[in-house]
Design a protein around this motif. Structure first.
Motif, PDB file in Angstrom:
ATOM      1  N   THR A  42       0.220   4.617  17.260  1.00  0.00           N
ATOM      2  CA  THR A  42      -0.940   5.409  17.679  1.00  0.00           C
ATOM      3  C   THR A  42      -1.892   5.602  16.508  1.00  0.00           C
ATOM      4  O   THR A  42      -3.110   5.420  16.634  1.00  0.00           O
ATOM      5  CB  THR A  42      -0.486   6.791  18.200  1.00  0.00           C
ATOM      6  OG1 THR A  42       0.504   6.578  19.190  1.00  0.00           O
ATOM      7  CG2 THR A  42      -1.632   7.571  18.787  1.00  0.00           C
ATOM      8  N   LEU A  43      -1.335   5.982  15.346  1.00  0.00           N
ATOM      9  CA  LEU A  43      -2.177   6.245  14.172  1.00  0.00           C
ATOM     10  C   LEU A  43      -2.917   4.988  13.727  1.00  0.00           C
ATOM     11  O   LEU A  43      -4.060   5.056  13.264  1.00  0.00           O
ATOM     12  CB  LEU A  43      -1.319   6.788  13.022  1.00  0.00           C
ATOM     13  CG  LEU A  43      -0.830   8.230  13.188  1.00  0.00           C
ATOM     14  CD1 LEU A  43       0.149   8.599  12.102  1.00  0.00           C
ATOM     15  CD2 LEU A  43      -2.004   9.211  13.191  1.00  0.00           C
ATOM     16  N   ARG A  44      -2.282   3.849  13.905  1.00  0.00           N
ATOM     17  CA  ARG A  44      -2.937   2.594  13.505  1.00  0.00           C
ATOM     18  C   ARG A  44      -4.144   2.267  14.375  1.00  0.00           C
ATOM     19  O   ARG A  44      -4.939   1.406  14.039  1.00  0.00           O
ATOM     20  CB  ARG A  44      -1.932   1.439  13.550  1.00  0.00           C
ATOM     21  CG  ARG A  44      -1.115   1.397  12.306  1.00  0.00           C
ATOM     22  CD  ARG A  44      -0.116   0.267  12.329  1.00  0.00           C
ATOM     23  NE  ARG A  44       0.968   0.628  11.452  1.00  0.00           N
ATOM     24  CZ  ARG A  44       2.251   0.528  11.757  1.00  0.00           C
ATOM     25  NH1 ARG A  44       2.615   0.048  12.927  1.00  0.00           N
ATOM     26  NH2 ARG A  44       3.156   0.894  10.895  1.00  0.00           N
ATOM     27  N   GLY A  45      -4.240   2.967  15.471  1.00  0.00           N
ATOM     28  CA  GLY A  45      -5.389   2.766  16.346  1.00  0.00           C
ATOM     29  C   GLY A  45      -6.639   3.498  15.834  1.00  0.00           C
ATOM     30  O   GLY A  45      -7.744   3.251  16.307  1.00  0.00           O
ATOM     31  N   PHE A  46      -6.458   4.393  14.880  1.00  0.00           N
ATOM     32  CA  PHE A  46      -7.600   5.142  14.342  1.00  0.00           C
ATOM     33  C   PHE A  46      -8.281   4.352  13.221  1.00  0.00           C
ATOM     34  O   PHE A  46      -7.648   3.532  12.560  1.00  0.00           O
ATOM     35  CB  PHE A  46      -7.128   6.488  13.757  1.00  0.00           C
ATOM     36  CG  PHE A  46      -6.722   7.491  14.797  1.00  0.00           C
ATOM     37  CD1 PHE A  46      -7.660   8.350  15.352  1.00  0.00           C
ATOM     38  CD2 PHE A  46      -5.408   7.599  15.226  1.00  0.00           C
ATOM     39  CE1 PHE A  46      -7.298   9.290  16.301  1.00  0.00           C
ATOM     40  CE2 PHE A  46      -5.033   8.524  16.185  1.00  0.00           C
ATOM     41  CZ  PHE A  46      -5.979   9.373  16.721  1.00  0.00           C
TER      42      PHE A  46
ATOM     43  N   PRO B 153      -0.712   4.627   2.765  1.00  0.00           N
ATOM     44  CA  PRO B 153      -0.290   3.240   2.582  1.00  0.00           C
ATOM     45  C   PRO B 153       0.637   2.768   3.708  1.00  0.00           C
ATOM     46  O   PRO B 153       0.548   1.637   4.177  1.00  0.00           O
ATOM     47  CB  PRO B 153       0.458   3.258   1.241  1.00  0.00           C
ATOM     48  CG  PRO B 153      -0.047   4.457   0.537  1.00  0.00           C
ATOM     49  CD  PRO B 153      -0.405   5.459   1.585  1.00  0.00           C
ATOM     50  N   GLU B 154       1.513   3.674   4.153  1.00  0.00           N
ATOM     51  CA  GLU B 154       2.459   3.311   5.214  1.00  0.00           C
ATOM     52  C   GLU B 154       1.713   2.897   6.484  1.00  0.00           C
ATOM     53  O   GLU B 154       2.071   1.929   7.160  1.00  0.00           O
ATOM     54  CB  GLU B 154       3.346   4.529   5.499  1.00  0.00           C
ATOM     55  CG  GLU B 154       4.436   4.304   6.508  1.00  0.00           C
ATOM     56  CD  GLU B 154       5.234   5.585   6.767  1.00  0.00           C
ATOM     57  OE1 GLU B 154       6.242   5.477   7.467  1.00  0.00           O
ATOM     58  OE2 GLU B 154       4.847   6.672   6.289  1.00  0.00           O
ATOM     59  N   ILE B 155       0.638   3.631   6.800  1.00  0.00           N
ATOM     60  CA  ILE B 155      -0.125   3.313   7.998  1.00  0.00           C
ATOM     61  C   ILE B 155      -0.976   2.058   7.770  1.00  0.00           C
ATOM     62  O   ILE B 155      -0.962   1.143   8.580  1.00  0.00           O
ATOM     63  CB  ILE B 155      -1.056   4.499   8.390  1.00  0.00           C
ATOM     64  CG1 ILE B 155      -0.221   5.758   8.648  1.00  0.00           C
ATOM     65  CG2 ILE B 155      -1.872   4.156   9.615  1.00  0.00           C
ATOM     66  CD1 ILE B 155      -1.031   7.024   8.694  1.00  0.00           C
TER      67      ILE B 155
ATOM     68  N   LEU C 263      -2.626  -3.894   8.414  1.00  0.00           N
ATOM     69  CA  LEU C 263      -3.207  -5.158   7.960  1.00  0.00           C
ATOM     70  C   LEU C 263      -2.357  -6.357   8.387  1.00  0.00           C
ATOM     71  O   LEU C 263      -2.854  -7.464   8.534  1.00  0.00           O
ATOM     72  CB  LEU C 263      -3.342  -5.155   6.417  1.00  0.00           C
ATOM     73  CG  LEU C 263      -4.294  -4.096   5.869  1.00  0.00           C
ATOM     74  CD1 LEU C 263      -4.236  -4.057   4.354  1.00  0.00           C
ATOM     75  CD2 LEU C 263      -5.722  -4.363   6.325  1.00  0.00           C
ATOM     76  N   ASN C 264      -1.066  -6.104   8.559  1.00  0.00           N
ATOM     77  CA  ASN C 264      -0.172  -7.224   8.878  1.00  0.00           C
ATOM     78  C   ASN C 264      -0.436  -7.814  10.253  1.00  0.00           C
ATOM     79  O   ASN C 264      -0.782  -7.118  11.167  1.00  0.00           O
ATOM     80  CB  ASN C 264       1.285  -6.760   8.811  1.00  0.00           C
ATOM     81  CG  ASN C 264       1.729  -6.541   7.399  1.00  0.00           C
ATOM     82  OD1 ASN C 264       1.063  -7.023   6.472  1.00  0.00           O
ATOM     83  ND2 ASN C 264       2.797  -5.801   7.218  1.00  0.00           N
TER      84      ASN C 264
END
Ligand SMILES: [Zn+2]
Length: 308
Positions: A265-269, A300-302, A307-308
């Motif tokens: 979810t957070l990666r969607g921001f 960094p974790e998010i 990026l991967n």
């Protein structure tokens, strides 16, 4: 002490399968859910009632899947979500505006009273979603119209599913602040293509009438009695109508949240949004709305995985 006969839903048939039914009552599972949230009394009542309705409907699932009941409205309570898996785990949460709720009570001079659930939600919708876990969804939505949850749900069955349904829902408000909530209900449906092959259809109106009259004799005292099992309650109601109890499921609380799901979810921001969410320790804390579990993430974790 935990009530061993609670948190169950029994499925049954009467009149040679002419009517299929389900009866449920919840206590321990509600206690766990409500303790996680600390909602005000009226919201806990609406959540309890929604939970009972969701279990009655989820118990009809004939495959592994997830049943979700969702109420949305423009009132002081904006959403109630209950999800129940076919494996018997469930979770529930509500969103509401405490100030608006308080204002509404003041305006109506009814503080402390338990209001009907649709009243708290205002104009909105009631939606049922079935997810089979394989990417197939079935959703039914109906406008939230009716004085009670029972009326709203019956409207759904009439409009969306065209299934003749009888339904009663009950909520027992705890006497003390820390007492436990109880909720339950009973539902009877006439599913034309399935049941009643051995019944003379000319008898249908009379049988329907009798089934409904008996359904309406069920009292909350009976349903929430610790001395009666669900089987015994059903026997009291329908012993003369060829009662056949077909299934008995147990329900317990379990949240399906995880670090991975929240990370996704957070990666969607956007990076900008994420930066604004950082606390003084350069961490982002995300809280699960269902179980109140808090998860901490570093930027960094998010970003790394993003990026991967
Ligand atoms: Zn959770």
């Amino acid at each position: 002490m935990a009530n061993k006969n609670f948190d169950e839903c029994a499925s049954f048939l009467i009149d040679n399968g002419l009517f299929v039914g389900r009866i449920c009552r919840l206590e321990n599972v509600l206690k766990t859910i409500i303790a996680k949230h600390g909602y005000v009394k009226n919201v806990s009542a609406a959540l309890s009632e929604s939970t009972a309705l969701a279990v009655l409907l989820a118990n009809a699932l004939k495959f592994d899947g997830l049943f979700t009941l969702q109420l949305q409205g423009n009132g002081p309570v904006s959403t109630i979500v209950v999800d129940v898996t076919s494996g018997g785990t469930m979770r529930a949460c509500a969103n509401y505006d405490k100030d608006r709720l308080q204002k509404a009570f003041t305006l109506r001079k009814n503080e402390g009273e338990i209001e009907a659930t649709p009243h708290l939600l205002g104009q909105g919708t009631l939606a049922f979603t079935i997810d089979d876990g394989k990417g197939n969804y079935h959703q039914g939505v109906v406008e939230l119209q009716g004085k009670t949850m029972e009326e709203c749900a019956l409207r759904y069955f009439k409009q969306s599913e065209q299934i003749e349904t009888m339904l009663r829902l009950f909520v027992e408000v705890p006497e003390t602040e820390n007492g436990t909530w109880k909720a339950g209900g009973i539902l009877l449906q006439r599913i034309p293509d399935i049941g009643g092959k051995k019944v003379d259809m000319a008898d249908l109106p009379e049988l329907r009438n009798e089934a409904e009259i008996l359904l309406n004799t069920l009292t909350p005292e009976e349903l929430f009695s610790e001395n009666l099992t669900l089987g015994e309650i059903l026997h009291r109601l329908y012993h003369a109508n060829g009662l056949n109890i077909t299934k008995d499921n147990h329900y317990e609380f379990k949240c399906r949240c995880s670090r991975e799901k929240l990370l996704k979810t957070l990666r969607g921001f956007s990076e900008e949004d994420l930066m604004s969410m950082l606390d003084e320790n350069s961490k982002i804390t995300a809280k699960c709305g269902f179980c109140s579990e808090e998860y901490e993430f570093t930027m960094p974790e998010i970003m790394q995985q993003k990026l991967n």
